[in-house]
Design a protein around this motif. Structure first.
Motif, PDB file in Angstrom:
ATOM      1  N   ASN A 191      21.732 -27.426 -27.998  1.00 18.59           N
ATOM      2  CA  ASN A 191      20.981 -26.950 -26.835  1.00 18.59           C
ATOM      3  C   ASN A 191      21.701 -27.244 -25.533  1.00 18.59           C
ATOM      4  O   ASN A 191      21.611 -26.469 -24.576  1.00 18.59           O
ATOM      5  CB  ASN A 191      19.584 -27.576 -26.820  1.00 18.59           C
ATOM      6  N   LYS A 192      22.408 -28.345 -25.479  1.00 15.14           N
ATOM      7  CA  LYS A 192      23.149 -28.678 -24.260  1.00 15.14           C
ATOM      8  C   LYS A 192      24.253 -27.666 -23.986  1.00 15.14           C
ATOM      9  O   LYS A 192      24.651 -27.460 -22.840  1.00 15.14           O
ATOM     10  CB  LYS A 192      23.725 -30.090 -24.360  1.00 15.14           C
ATOM     11  N   TYR A 193      24.740 -27.039 -25.033  1.00 16.18           N
ATOM     12  CA  TYR A 193      25.782 -26.018 -24.866  1.00 16.18           C
ATOM     13  C   TYR A 193      25.218 -24.642 -24.518  1.00 16.18           C
ATOM     14  O   TYR A 193      25.878 -23.864 -23.829  1.00 16.18           O
ATOM     15  CB  TYR A 193      26.603 -25.898 -26.148  1.00 16.18           C
ATOM     16  N   VAL A 194      24.029 -24.323 -24.995  1.00 14.36           N
ATOM     17  CA  VAL A 194      23.586 -22.926 -24.898  1.00 14.36           C
ATOM     18  C   VAL A 194      22.388 -22.687 -23.980  1.00 14.36           C
ATOM     19  O   VAL A 194      22.136 -21.548 -23.593  1.00 14.36           O
ATOM     20  CB  VAL A 194      23.272 -22.345 -26.296  1.00 14.36           C
ATOM     21  N   GLU A 195      21.642 -23.730 -23.629  1.00  5.62           N
ATOM     22  CA  GLU A 195      20.460 -23.528 -22.793  1.00  5.62           C
ATOM     23  C   GLU A 195      20.798 -23.703 -21.319  1.00  5.62           C
ATOM     24  O   GLU A 195      21.777 -24.360 -20.962  1.00  5.62           O
ATOM     25  CB  GLU A 195      19.341 -24.495 -23.201  1.00  5.62           C
ATOM     26  N   PRO A 196      19.986 -23.126 -20.428  1.00  5.64           N
ATOM     27  CA  PRO A 196      20.233 -23.288 -18.987  1.00  5.64           C
ATOM     28  C   PRO A 196      20.230 -24.761 -18.595  1.00  5.64           C
ATOM     29  O   PRO A 196      19.405 -25.547 -19.055  1.00  5.64           O
ATOM     30  CB  PRO A 196      19.054 -22.549 -18.346  1.00  5.64           C
ATOM     31  N   ALA A 197      21.166 -25.135 -17.744  1.00  2.00           N
ATOM     32  CA  ALA A 197      21.276 -26.510 -17.258  1.00  2.00           C
ATOM     33  C   ALA A 197      22.198 -26.507 -16.045  1.00  2.00           C
ATOM     34  O   ALA A 197      22.903 -25.529 -15.787  1.00  2.00           O
ATOM     35  CB  ALA A 197      21.832 -27.431 -18.349  1.00  2.00           C
ATOM     36  N   THR A 198      22.197 -27.598 -15.305  1.00  2.00           N
ATOM     37  CA  THR A 198      23.107 -27.712 -14.162  1.00  2.00           C
ATOM     38  C   THR A 198      24.548 -27.684 -14.640  1.00  2.00           C
ATOM     39  O   THR A 198      25.419 -27.064 -14.026  1.00  2.00           O
ATOM     40  CB  THR A 198      22.832 -29.019 -13.397  1.00  2.00           C
ATOM     41  N   PHE A 199      24.815 -28.377 -15.758  1.00  2.00           N
ATOM     42  CA  PHE A 199      26.145 -28.375 -16.368  1.00  2.00           C
ATOM     43  C   PHE A 199      26.000 -28.779 -17.825  1.00  2.00           C
ATOM     44  O   PHE A 199      24.916 -29.221 -18.247  1.00  2.00           O
ATOM     45  CB  PHE A 199      27.108 -29.313 -15.625  1.00  2.00           C
ATOM     46  N   VAL A 200      27.068 -28.638 -18.600  1.00  2.00           N
ATOM     47  CA  VAL A 200      27.042 -29.037 -20.009  1.00  2.00           C
ATOM     48  C   VAL A 200      27.351 -30.528 -20.064  1.00  2.00           C
ATOM     49  O   VAL A 200      28.511 -30.938 -19.967  1.00  2.00           O
ATOM     50  CB  VAL A 200      28.051 -28.223 -20.840  1.00  2.00           C
ATOM     51  N   ALA A 201      26.317 -31.330 -20.221  1.00  2.00           N
ATOM     52  CA  ALA A 201      26.441 -32.781 -20.085  1.00  2.00           C
ATOM     53  C   ALA A 201      27.415 -33.398 -21.084  1.00  2.00           C
ATOM     54  O   ALA A 201      28.021 -34.432 -20.808  1.00  2.00           O
ATOM     55  CB  ALA A 201      25.068 -33.429 -20.229  1.00  2.00           C
ATOM     56  N   VAL A 202      27.563 -32.794 -22.261  1.00  2.00           N
ATOM     57  CA  VAL A 202      28.451 -33.366 -23.275  1.00  2.00           C
ATOM     58  C   VAL A 202      29.884 -32.891 -23.121  1.00  2.00           C
ATOM     59  O   VAL A 202      30.739 -33.236 -23.934  1.00  2.00           O
ATOM     60  CB  VAL A 202      27.953 -33.015 -24.695  1.00  2.00           C
ATOM     61  N   LEU A 203      30.162 -32.134 -22.062  1.00  2.00           N
ATOM     62  CA  LEU A 203      31.492 -31.555 -21.923  1.00  2.00           C
ATOM     63  C   LEU A 203      32.158 -31.936 -20.612  1.00  2.00           C
ATOM     64  O   LEU A 203      33.119 -32.696 -20.582  1.00  2.00           O
ATOM     65  CB  LEU A 203      31.416 -30.034 -22.059  1.00  2.00           C
ATOM     66  N   HIS A 204      31.629 -31.413 -19.484  1.00  2.00           N
ATOM     67  CA  HIS A 204      32.286 -31.632 -18.194  1.00  2.00           C
ATOM     68  C   HIS A 204      31.277 -31.419 -17.077  1.00  2.00           C
ATOM     69  O   HIS A 204      30.472 -30.482 -17.125  1.00  2.00           O
ATOM     70  CB  HIS A 204      33.470 -30.667 -18.039  1.00  2.00           C
ATOM     71  N   ALA A 205      31.333 -32.257 -16.062  1.00  2.00           N
ATOM     72  CA  ALA A 205      30.364 -32.192 -14.966  1.00  2.00           C
ATOM     73  C   ALA A 205      30.479 -30.917 -14.136  1.00  2.00           C
ATOM     74  O   ALA A 205      29.544 -30.559 -13.416  1.00  2.00           O
ATOM     75  CB  ALA A 205      30.528 -33.417 -14.059  1.00  2.00           C
ATOM     76  N   GLU A 206      31.615 -30.230 -14.217  1.00  2.00           N
ATOM     77  CA  GLU A 206      31.781 -28.994 -13.459  1.00  2.00           C
ATOM     78  C   GLU A 206      31.522 -27.746 -14.305  1.00  2.00           C
ATOM     79  O   GLU A 206      31.556 -26.629 -13.795  1.00  2.00           O
ATOM     80  CB  GLU A 206      33.196 -28.925 -12.868  1.00  2.00           C
ATOM     81  N   SER A 207      31.272 -27.946 -15.573  1.00  2.00           N
ATOM     82  CA  SER A 207      31.052 -26.794 -16.456  1.00  2.00           C
ATOM     83  C   SER A 207      29.680 -26.187 -16.206  1.00  2.00           C
ATOM     84  O   SER A 207      28.687 -26.908 -16.099  1.00  2.00           O
ATOM     85  CB  SER A 207      31.160 -27.232 -17.921  1.00  2.00           C
ATOM     86  N   PRO A 208      29.569 -24.865 -16.099  1.00  2.00           N
ATOM     87  CA  PRO A 208      28.257 -24.248 -15.896  1.00  2.00           C
ATOM     88  C   PRO A 208      27.403 -24.332 -17.152  1.00  2.00           C
ATOM     89  O   PRO A 208      27.923 -24.368 -18.273  1.00  2.00           O
ATOM     90  CB  PRO A 208      28.604 -22.794 -15.563  1.00  2.00           C
TER      91      PRO A 208
END
Length: 337
Positions: free
Chosen positions: A276-293
């Motif tokens: 869900n962290k990869y595919v759902e709306p969020a400020t960024f992908v928390a498990v990947l990179h703080a700048e990632s949409p």
């Protein structure tokens, strides 16, 4: 959220109701395909509902309920939470006269009184859908006011759009209802995207025996690939709701994004929270990179699917018609970021 508890959200009340970004679980019911030149009409249930509530003619009221079956009882029971009344008039009257709802109704009517761009976009997209998916069912399309509950509702071969969820990112009540990163997804120019996306998810629900991140990314990529085919003048970044800077970040970092997903052993991870962290709306992908949409997993899936489809000359219908083949699609696409 609308302040009255009686009319607050019932997001988990029924599986038929979905936000624009959540997959539906059931397929549309079978129905004879319509010819391509048959227009997809949009019925303004929201405009007719207040008249029904005040209607004194019993026969006319019955005709209204019959005309809008099966949507009307589900709207009253599941969306508004009005219980189980014969005609729902008392509850509907309370709903429509609630101060916040009355203002929402007024603002919705004012905003959409002369806006025909979204209706044209929607009709053209479904015309392409019927042409590209020849065995498909075209939905009956309604509009309603939900009190900022679900954006899109599907019931068999019917689709209804909650117009009050598309009053623009700066609409005052949205600050109480949506996170900042979600508000940009509630502009009227996204109605057609959301409605068609939900219809695709209804007709082609996610299915995977393994249910790993890769499987979900490829499914999301198939949905996006179909949307780019149905909205040929709209690029992938606009479909995802990305800003120009977010789109540029994806392009600049594509190889590193893929390297990180593989290196962290996320690709075959089956934990729903991580997926869900990869595919759902969020400020960024928390498990990947703080700048990632947010929803970056969908973008990755599109890169894989679009490369595979292009190389294999597969149509959107062919891609969505196959399931549980994510590993094969990744291997054959030769995608490496």
């Amino acid at each position: 959220m609308i302040p009255s508890k009686k009319f607050s959200g019932y997001a988990g009340a029924i599986c038929l109701l979905v936000a624009a970004f959540i997959a539906c679980n059931g397929k549309a019911s079978e129905k004879e395909s319509l010819p391509l030149d048959t227009p997809v009409t949009i019925e303004r249930f929201d405009r007719e509902l207040p008249t029904y509530v005040q209607e004194g003619d019993t026969a006319a009221s019955a005709r209204f309920r019959e005309r809008y079956a099966p949507f009307f009882p589900i709207y009253c029971r599941q969306i508004l939470g009005l219980g189980d009344a014969p005609d729902f008039r008392e509850g509907l009257n309370l709903f429509l006269t609630h101060e916040a709802i009355a203002q929402l109704y007024t603002d919705t009517e004012s905003r959409f009184a002369g806006d025909s761009v979204w209706t044209t976009d929607l009709q053209q997209a479904f015309a392409r859908y019927h042409e590209q998916f020849p065995q498909s069912t075209l939905p009956r399309i309604l509009t309603h006011v939900s009190g900022l509950n679900q954006s899109i509702v599907t019931i068999d071969s019917l689709l209804s759009i909650s117009l009050d969820c598309y009053l623009g990112a700066d609409y005052p009540l949205y600050a109480q209802r949506y996170y900042d990163y979600e508000r940009g997804l509630h502009e009227s120019n996204r109605i057609a995207f959301d409605a068609v996306e939900v219809w695709l998810r209804t007709a082609y629900p996610y299915q995977s025996k393994r249910n790993a991140l890769l499987d979900r990314m490829v499914y999301e990529g198939k949905i996006l690939y179909a949307l780019t085919s149905l909205f040929p003048d709209v690029d992938i970044y606009r479909l995802l709701g990305y800003t120009d800077s977010q789109a540029q970040w994806c392009r600049d970092n594509e190889a590193e994004i893929w390297h990180q997903v593989v290196a962290r052993k996320h690709l075959f991870n089956t934990e729903s929270m991580l997926i869900n962290k990869y595919v759902e709306p969020a400020t960024f992908v928390a498990v990947l990179h703080a700048e990632s949409p947010g929803r970056l997993g969908r973008w990755i899936g599109y890169q894989i699917v679009s490369r595979y489809a292009r190389d294999k000359k597969k149509s959107a219908a062919e891609m969505l018609g196959t399931t549980d083949d994510a590993g094969e699609i990744l291997a054959e696409s030769k995608y490496n970021g």
